[in-house]
Design an enzyme around this catalytic site. Structure first.
Site, PDB file in Angstrom:
ATOM      1  CB  SER A  27      -6.371   2.253  -2.196  1.00  0.00           C
ATOM      2  OG  SER A  27      -5.731   3.493  -2.296  1.00  0.00           O
ATOM      3  CB  SER A 172       5.205   5.217   1.145  1.00  0.00           C
ATOM      4  OG  SER A 172       4.712   4.639  -0.052  1.00  0.00           O
ATOM      5  CG  ASP A 320      -4.227  10.287  -2.142  1.00  0.00           C
ATOM      6  OD1 ASP A 320      -3.058  10.651  -2.356  1.00  0.00           O
ATOM      7  OD2 ASP A 320      -4.599   9.101  -2.219  1.00  0.00           O
TER       8      ASP A 320
END
Ligand code: S3P
Length: 438
Positions: A27, A172, A320
């Site tokens: 990320s 999100s 994740d």
């Protein structure tokens, strides 16, 4: 000759030991390229993840006229072009398997007013894009998706966007980030409210690049029209990659693993919180703040796990890590229940169904629900499981062999390269009896 996709073959048992460093955070690597490209001045990145996903972002910015050197041993130099300096690419931007590249770029390109087409692989081409398109349309963006509302996304230049106040229906970080990036060019203020905390790397890094982001408990706001100032970015190790070793050590008797220089951002700590609630022996030592991100060491020693009801507030903080956590649950005593995690169905694969199918092969009962999974822990057997091209499923089932009675073969593992280059070597060095096969 027909080539089948590569597979992992992993012998059962073994112990994980050692002091390791995992590759850079995915990320943060994406965001370092994006903000570095948009900044005034030269951004030096170290610890960059040389995985296919973050490399797709890097390649996209090169195609938009940004001079980028590297990566070389994790070092990348981005010669920023400023917020008004990107050029429209001369053809489609293919971002492979990377949802973060596609969703964040959709916001960024719409904001910058560039004509571009974003395309992805078969998995990314069926993932939902309306979640970013709906608020971007409300800002005035012109984007044409496929008839199903998915990639390819054709972004058309238009006038300047207008800031909006958006209440996200799903938690999100990709949607939040896409809107904040679009907001850099929008008239007025862009605010995003999140239903639950999600990873905040974009906000932290924008602040590091000198861009003011107003942070309220569940809302982030910024004003368009500002500029970014280049700054060095040191990318910490990815806690999502470290998670496989944490779970491996937690299920293999005698294990003792330390992962150093790993990102310990509070919005990413769900995996540690959940494993601890299951009884895992995990010590974390925060050593320093690197570019606004907390970094430290994680030590995991084997201790038997128990099944739990996973607290719903931890779901976005571990989003994740569920493939790995399901393996922990499969090796725990008793039942683990997950709910409130419908998002897992629209990741690189349907992670609820694909994990349940793989666990069934190993003889572990796993009942799917629309938004979760109920796993009855035990001692996994062995067999051949299919990762459906999902990197995290492949690595999770490889680690499962540490707690299994028989060998496990994991099929279709090429996409491990999207997030964790060198996984096999690092895992083998730590004690996993893993070999690549075709
Ligand atoms: C990411 C956000 C998460 C995560 C993904 C990376 C990011 O997705 O699953 O792997 O870098 O912003 P969502 O924001 O869609 O939950």
């Amino acid at each position: 000759m027909i080539h089948s996709p590569p597979a992992f073959h992993v012998e059962p048992g073994g112990v994980l030991r050692g002091n390791l460093r995992v590759p850079g955070d995915k990320s943060i690597s994406h965001r370092a390229i994006m903000l570095g490209a948009l900044a005034d001045g030269v951004t030096h990145i170290s610890g960059f993840l040389e995985g296919e996903d973050s490399l797709a972002t890097l390649a996209a910015f090169r195609r938009m006229g940004v001079d980028i050197q590297g990566p070389e041993a994790g070092r990348v130099v981005v010669n920023g072009v400023g917020v008004d300096g990107l050029k429209a690419p001369d053809g489609p931007l293919y971002v492979g398997n990377s949802g973060t590249s596609m969703r964040l770029l959709a916001g960024l390109l719409a904001g910058a007013g560039l004509e571009a087409t974003l395309t992805g692989d078969a998995s990314l081409s069926v993932r939902p894009m309306k979640r970013v398109l709906t608020p971007l349309f409300a800002m005035g963006a012109r984007i044409e998706p496929s008839p199903e509302g998915t990639a390819p996304l054709h972004i058309r230049p238009g006038g300047a966007l207008t800031g909006i106040h958006y209440d996200m229906p799903v938690a999100s970080a990709q949607v939040k980030s896409a809107l904040l990036l679009a907001g850099l060019w929008a008239r007025g203020e862009t605010c995003v409210t999140e239903p639950a905390p999600t990873r905040d790397h974009t906000e932290r890094m924008l602040a590091g690049f000198g861009y003011e982001v107003r942070q309220e408990p569940s809302r982030r706001c910024l004003r368009g029209g500002g500029r970014l100032r280049a700054c060095p970015v040191e990318v910490p190790g990815d806690i999502s990659s470290a998670a496989f070793f944490m779970v491996g050590a937690a299920i293999a008797p005698g294990s003792d693993v330390t992962i150093r220089h790993v990102g310990l951002n509070p919005t990413r700590l769900g995996v540690i919180n959940i494993l601890r609630a299951m009884g895992a022996d995990i010590e974390t030592t925060e050593t320093r703040l690197v570019g606004g991100e907390p970094v430290g060491e994680v030590r995991v020693r084997y201790r038997p796990l128990q099944g739990i009801a996973i607290p719903v507030d931890q779901v976005p903080l571990a989003i994740d890590e569920f493939p790995a956590l399901f393996i922990a649950a499969a090796c725990a005593r008793g039942i683990t229940r997950l709910s409130g995690a419908a998002e897992l169905r629209v990741k690189e694969s349907d992670r609820i169904q694909v994990m349940a199918d793989g666990l069934a092969v190993l003889g572990i009962a796993a009942e799917t629900t629309p938004d979760g999974l109920i796993i009855e822990g035990g001692e996994p057997g062995g067999g051949t499981v299919d990762s459906h091209g999902d990197h995290r499923i492949a690595m999770a089932f490889a680690m499962a062999a540490l707690g299994a009675r028989e060998a496990i073969t994991v099929r279709d593992v090429a996409n491990v390269a999207t997030s964790f280059p060198g996984f096999v070597g690092l895992a083998a060095g730590a004690g996993l009896a893993i070999a690549e096969a075709s």
